[in-house]
Design an enzyme around this catalytic site. Structure first.
Site, PDB file in Angstrom:
ATOM      1  N   GLY A 136       0.829  -1.208   0.000  1.00  0.00           N
ATOM      2  CA  GLY A 136       0.000   0.000   0.000  1.00  0.00           C
ATOM      3  C   GLY A 136       0.860   1.254   0.000  1.00  0.00           C
ATOM      4  O   GLY A 136       1.978   1.269  -0.533  1.00  0.00           O
ATOM      5  N   SER A 137       0.359   2.261   0.635  1.00  0.00           N
ATOM      6  CA  SER A 137       1.026   3.570   0.580  1.00  0.00           C
ATOM      7  C   SER A 137       2.355   3.606   1.324  1.00  0.00           C
ATOM      8  O   SER A 137       3.101   4.577   1.199  1.00  0.00           O
ATOM      9  CB  SER A 137       0.112   4.648   1.156  1.00  0.00           C
ATOM     10  OG  SER A 137      -1.066   4.726   0.379  1.00  0.00           O
ATOM     11  N   THR A 138       2.663   2.572   2.098  1.00  0.00           N
ATOM     12  CA  THR A 138       3.969   2.584   2.767  1.00  0.00           C
ATOM     13  C   THR A 138       5.095   2.515   1.748  1.00  0.00           C
ATOM     14  O   THR A 138       6.248   2.774   2.065  1.00  0.00           O
ATOM     15  CB  THR A 138       4.108   1.399   3.744  1.00  0.00           C
ATOM     16  OG1 THR A 138       3.920   0.178   3.017  1.00  0.00           O
ATOM     17  CG2 THR A 138       3.082   1.472   4.854  1.00  0.00           C
ATOM     18  N   ILE A 139       4.748   2.206   0.517  1.00  0.00           N
ATOM     19  CA  ILE A 139       5.753   2.110  -0.538  1.00  0.00           C
ATOM     20  C   ILE A 139       6.162   3.499  -1.045  1.00  0.00           C
ATOM     21  O   ILE A 139       7.196   3.674  -1.684  1.00  0.00           O
ATOM     22  CB  ILE A 139       5.197   1.244  -1.707  1.00  0.00           C
ATOM     23  CG1 ILE A 139       6.333   0.613  -2.510  1.00  0.00           C
ATOM     24  CG2 ILE A 139       4.290   2.063  -2.589  1.00  0.00           C
ATOM     25  CD1 ILE A 139       5.810  -0.321  -3.604  1.00  0.00           C
ATOM     26  N   LYS A 140       5.323   4.497  -0.733  1.00  0.00           N
ATOM     27  CA  LYS A 140       5.489   5.815  -1.358  1.00  0.00           C
ATOM     28  C   LYS A 140       6.823   6.494  -1.049  1.00  0.00           C
ATOM     29  O   LYS A 140       7.435   7.068  -1.970  1.00  0.00           O
ATOM     30  CB  LYS A 140       4.308   6.717  -0.993  1.00  0.00           C
ATOM     31  CG  LYS A 140       3.032   6.302  -1.755  1.00  0.00           C
ATOM     32  CD  LYS A 140       1.814   7.093  -1.331  1.00  0.00           C
ATOM     33  CE  LYS A 140       0.573   6.627  -2.095  1.00  0.00           C
ATOM     34  NZ  LYS A 140      -0.665   7.172  -1.516  1.00  0.00           N
TER      35      LYS A 140
END
Lengths: 363, 620
Positions: free
Chosen positions: B325-329
């Site tokens: 999810g957005s933790t990849i951003k």
């Protein structure tokens, strides 16, 4: 010329051979059990026995006159080797007994078991019997020198057997009873001397022989456990492979010096009687050969070898049954091992040679 | 003449010798009779005495298994210990009718059919006159019952031993694993001579991975046993070398805080020290009780564990695969700058959705009305999806794959327990091989927000977070810090795996990303601002919400209408302090909804627990 029998032509004494084969067979059967059914060990022992038997048959081909002539040389070589062993010998089990000849390891003390009686028989048969005092004294030197050398290794069991073999010749040669008594008294007086020359382990063995319960976990352990094995076997034994004492692996040296305990445990009193009959048969045959030998040398040597054989049996059985100290003498032809078997078989070869190389007067 | 004389002499000598031989023969017979009478005395007269001795005085050599090393936490709490236990053991050779005896025993003590089955198999493999276990874990009552009736069962005995016990039960099972009874496969695999007498072997987790350290070396003892096989005394003993104790990196207090903060929800939490890779917390919920496995779990319990839809047997930390999810951003942002696609200040326009040229499909932003003009700082703090769609599209899947690989995505973290999944970092090659399809540009877009094929394990995410916190220094996570010798109490540190350093063109990129992550928590409009309120220390983080099911184009995600198992996973990665961090955390709460709402508060609780310790405060 009288027709020679097959045995005489091949220089084989069949009654003796029969007894030997019977003993060896029993030995292999017991070894299988004593080694916890290690068939490889039994196989290797069988090969050793066969090799030893071949040596026996080869020795049997030698004319007794040749054997007699070689006596002095074998004796001298033996003494030299014993001295060499003291300096260059390999150490095994706390004793220096082996001489590494690169190709094989050799125990000169084994040679002495044969060459001492040969030497003495050779020496005594030279003049008429019974020997006079000075000759007896020299014979004693012939005995004591190798015995001391062997005892120094230290190998008390072999020293005892070599001494016995030499003494047996002297006894058969007709040493007077009075002198015999005197020697006995001398030996008794020498006992304390012997005591101080003994190694600690040997002293311990003698002490625990007197009372094994003193040290049940150490030196007395052998005797106590072998007595238990024999006693629990009973009259009929526990049956082959069923000896709990040996199979629980607590009977020490059960395939070598204490194999008789395994035999007793599994085959009982009945088995012992059978085994003793076979031994007795061999001894009787040996003595028969001695009495019927044509020369004094043959008579002396044959009876000495036979009596030594018996002393083997007696010392081993006495030790295992707790009547004699534990000295490390194998049960002849039954115990596992190579060197002593070769010596024994060579001895039997000499017996056969004496018996089968008979000169027949032609009429 | 002379010849005649000699012949005469010979005759005389023959007579002399014959007499002596006969005399000797008499002595021989006498001595043989002596032997016979002695053997008779021993075998017949003393037979009963020696039979008793033989039966009551058996000496045998037995293996003495070493005592397994204990496992301690970082703060010295015992996590795996050896507790005394009793088992019922049998010497088959001393029993005539085993079935009858077992039937009789069953009147007193519960013996399952399974026990008997296993026992009969064990008999075949055992050496003669050795103990074969029939039942394990007798309770005190059973021991007492048997002891009273012991005389009825010669050859059967209660034997005291040590049983592995895990006091933290389900809370640490996924890290520590468990030992269980040695089976044939284990025996093939292990050094048999060293496992003579050993009954248990590590099957999972640290117990398995550090088996050789924990086990020790076998010893031997010579014992005297009586006819029933009961040990009378030990004669000689060569002591076994006990296994070494393990000192874990896990901090029980932090672990406990994490579990409590999860409040019974499914999920995984990893906390590690970015300086050396020490795993401080290793949470995978739900767990299960490893103590049940030590002496063999019954089939029914095992089946229910297997069938449970909560999947307690799965180690979520190393085997759980979740869309990041957005933790990849933050990682995407760094890769974008590194590849020269964007500077930190370049802006993208976010109207709330994004479409590829010539396609109708609208890739939506979580914020329906859009974020307007968005630079990387804002894209991270407010977790703007459109910014990352565009960035991902411009990067292309190949560069994304290469960049993400550097942070360890798609590879095992190399943590010191086995069975780890490597997650999935998709690439063109992977898709062609796995699915037989070409890569579509749309898939690159959703890759930018950590959706689609991308899957990562919590330990991977923690390792990547630590790498970011370290400004590129890659450390390998580890659970065991040191071993100690029970005898000498000598401690031996297990050397950390060599570190790697991710080289980037401009070191200030790290500061840009880390600063943005700090503002996720402490900045205005940061998605995790609530969790950063009143924190006496600064920390950096990134929220994430991973979709479990796809939502159709014109559908709304409405939490209340969706069954729990299809609700979004909540994710949060964090590290603290922002400068020279001492802890990095990755949190995944399954079906927990939004990362900011569910996962970030857990991190705050853990950080409070860890950062506000007196020793940490003084250090800071």
């Amino acid at each position: 010329m009288e027709q020679q029998t097959l045995g005489q032509r091949l220089h084989i004494d069949f009654p003796l051979l029969l007894g030997i084969v019977a003993l060896c067979s029993i030995g292999l059967v017991v070894l299988y059990s004593a080694s916890n059914q290690n068939i490889d060990l039994v196989y290797r022992q069988a090969i050793k026995l066969v090799i030893a038997m071949v040596i026996m048959l080869v020795v049997a081909q030698l004319p007794p006159a040749d054997i007699a002539r070689s006596s002095l040389w074998l004796y001298l070589i033996g003494i030299v080797l014993l001295i060499l062993v003291l300096f260059y010998g390999d150490v095994g089990k706390g004793a220096q007994r082996w001489l590494d000849l690169k190709i094989f390891r050799f125990q000169p003390s084994e040679l002495m078991k044969l060459s001492v009686p040969m030497m003495i028989a050779f020496y005594l048969s030279d003049k008429s019997l019974p020997p006079n005092f000075s000759r007896i004294l020299l014979v004693c030197v012939f005995i004591v020198v190798p015995v001391l050398l062997i005892a120094k290794q230290p190998d008390l069991g072999t020293a005892l057997l070599v001494g016995t073999a030499g003494f047996a010749v002297l006894f058969i040669a007709g040493i007077s009873w009075r002198l015999l008594m005197a020697m006995f008294v001398l030996a008794a007086a020498a006992a304390p001397l012997l005591w101080y020359s003994m190694h600690d382990y040997q002293k311990r063995r003698v002490l625990t022989f007197i009372n094994p319960e003193n040290d049940p976990l150490g030196a007395g352990y052998h005797t106590i456990q072998s007595k238990i094995a024999i006693g629990s076997g009973g009259f009929y034994g526990k049956g082959w492979l069923e000896g709990t004492q040996s199979h629980l692996e607590f009977l020490p040296e059960r395939s070598t010096d204490f194999i008789f305990a395994v035999f007793c445990e599994e085959f009982g009193m009945l088995g012992v009687l059978l085994l003793l009959c076979i031994y007795l048969f061999i001894i009787a045959r040996g003595l028969y050969i001695a009495v019927n030998a044509q020369h004094t040398y043959g008579r002396l040597l044959a009876s000495a070898l036979t009596l030594t054989f018996f002393v083997y049996v007696f010392v081993n059985m006495g030790m295992v049954t707790g009547q004699l100290p534990v000295v490390g003498v194998p049960l002849p032809l039954v115990s596992h091992g190579g060197t002593s078997i070769v010596t024994l078989m060579a001895g039997f070869g000499i017996l056969m040679a004496i018996h089968t190389h008979r000169r027949f007067l032609s009429f | 003449m002379a010849r005649e004389f000699k012949l005469k002499d010979n005759e005389h000598e023959a007579l002399l010798i014959a007499r002596r031989v006969y005399f000797s023969a008499a002595i021989v017979i006498l001595l043989i009779l002596m032997i016979v009478s002695r053997v008779f005395y021993l075998t017949v007269i003393q037979h009963d005495h020696f039979t008793t001795l033989a039966k009551s005085n058996r000496v045998k050599i037995t293996a003495v298994p070493p005592i397994r090393g204990l496992i301690y936490s970082r703060d010295g709490v015992v996590l795996a210990e050896n507790k005394p236990s009793f088992s019922l053991q049998v010497i088959p050779e001393q029993i005539n009718d085993i079935d009858a005896v077992i039937e009789e025993l069953r009147q007193l003590i519960v013996i399952e059919d399974e026990d008997i089955k296993r026992f009969k198999q064990a008999i075949k493999k055992q050496r003669r006159f050795e103990n074969v276990p029939l039942r394990f874990n007798l309770n005190e009552e059973e021991v007492a019952i048997f002891s009273v009736n012991r005389h009825r069962f010669p050859g059967i005995e209660v034997i005291a031993g040590l049983n592995r016990f895990y006091p933290y039960r389900d809370e640490l099972v996924h890290a520590i694993g468990y030992v269980a009874r040695l089976d044939e496969d284990d025996f093939q695999r292990l050094d048999q001579s060293n496992y003579r007498g050993t009954t248990h072997v590590g099957k999972l987790g640290i117990e398995k991975a550090y088996e050789s350290v924990l086990h020790g070396e076998v010893g031997y003892q010579q014992v005297e046993v009586n006819a029933q096989g009961r040990l009378i005394r030990v004669l000689e003993r060569s002591a076994p070398k006990p296994g070494e104790n393990l000192h874990l990196t896990i901090d029980v207090k932090l672990q406990k805080t994490a579990i409590d903060a999860l409040a019974g929800r499914k999920g995984a939490i990893v906390a590690m020290d970015p300086n050396n890779g020490d795993v401080l917390a290793f949470v995978s919920t739900p767990g299960y009780d490893p103590n049940k496995f030590v002496n063999g779990i019954d089939n029914k319990s095992y089946q229910s564990l297997l069938a449970s839809k909560d999947k307690p047997l799965i180690n979520r930390v190393t085997q759980g695969k979740y869309p990041p999810g957005s933790t990849i951003k933050p990682f995407m942002g760094l890769i974008g700058m590194e590849n020269g696609i964007r500077t930190f200040e370049n802006e993208s326009w976010c109207p709330g959705w994004y479409s590829l040229k010539g396609h109708e499909h609208r890739y939506r932003d979580w914020k329906k009305q859009g974020h307007g003009y968005t630079d990387l700082h804002k894209a991270i703090t407010q977790s703007c999806d459109v910014y990352f769609y565009i960035l991902a599209y411009e990067l292309g899947i190949d560069r994304i794959h290469a960049g993400m690989s550097r942070f360890g995505f798609g590879q095992p973290s190399a943590i010191d327990i086995s069975g780890e999944s490597k997650g999935l970092l998709p690439s063109r090659d992977w898709k062609r091989q796995a699915l037989g399809q070409p890569w579509y540009p749309g898939e690159t877009l959703i890759m930018g927000i950590g959706q689609g094929y991308a899957l990562s394990t919590p330990i991977q995410l923690a390792k990547a977070t630590a790498t970011l916190a370290n400004k590129g220094k890659v450390v390998t996570p580890r659970l065991v810090a040191s071993t100690s010798n029970v005898m000498t109490e000598e401690k031996q540190t297990i050397p950390a795996k060599p570190e790697k350093q991710i080289k980037i063109n401009n070191e200030t990129y790290w500061d840009d990303i880390i600063g943005s992550m700090r503002d996720v928590v402490h900045g205005p409009g940061g998605t995790a601002w609530r969790s950063g309120l009143n924190a006496p220390y600064e920390f950096a983080g990134k929220t994430g919400t991973a979709q479990v099911i796809g939502i159709a184009q014109d559908e709304e995600y409405n939490k209340d209408e969706i069954a729990e198992e299809f609700q979004d996973h909540a994710l949060f990665i964090a590290f603290a302090p922002v400068e020279n961090p001492t802890i990095a955390i990755a949190i995944i709460v399954e079906n927990g909804g939004g990362g900011s709402k569910t996962a970030a508060p857990i991190a705050r609780k853990m950080l409070d627990q860890y950062m506000l310790r007196p020793e940490m405060v003084s250090k800071g």
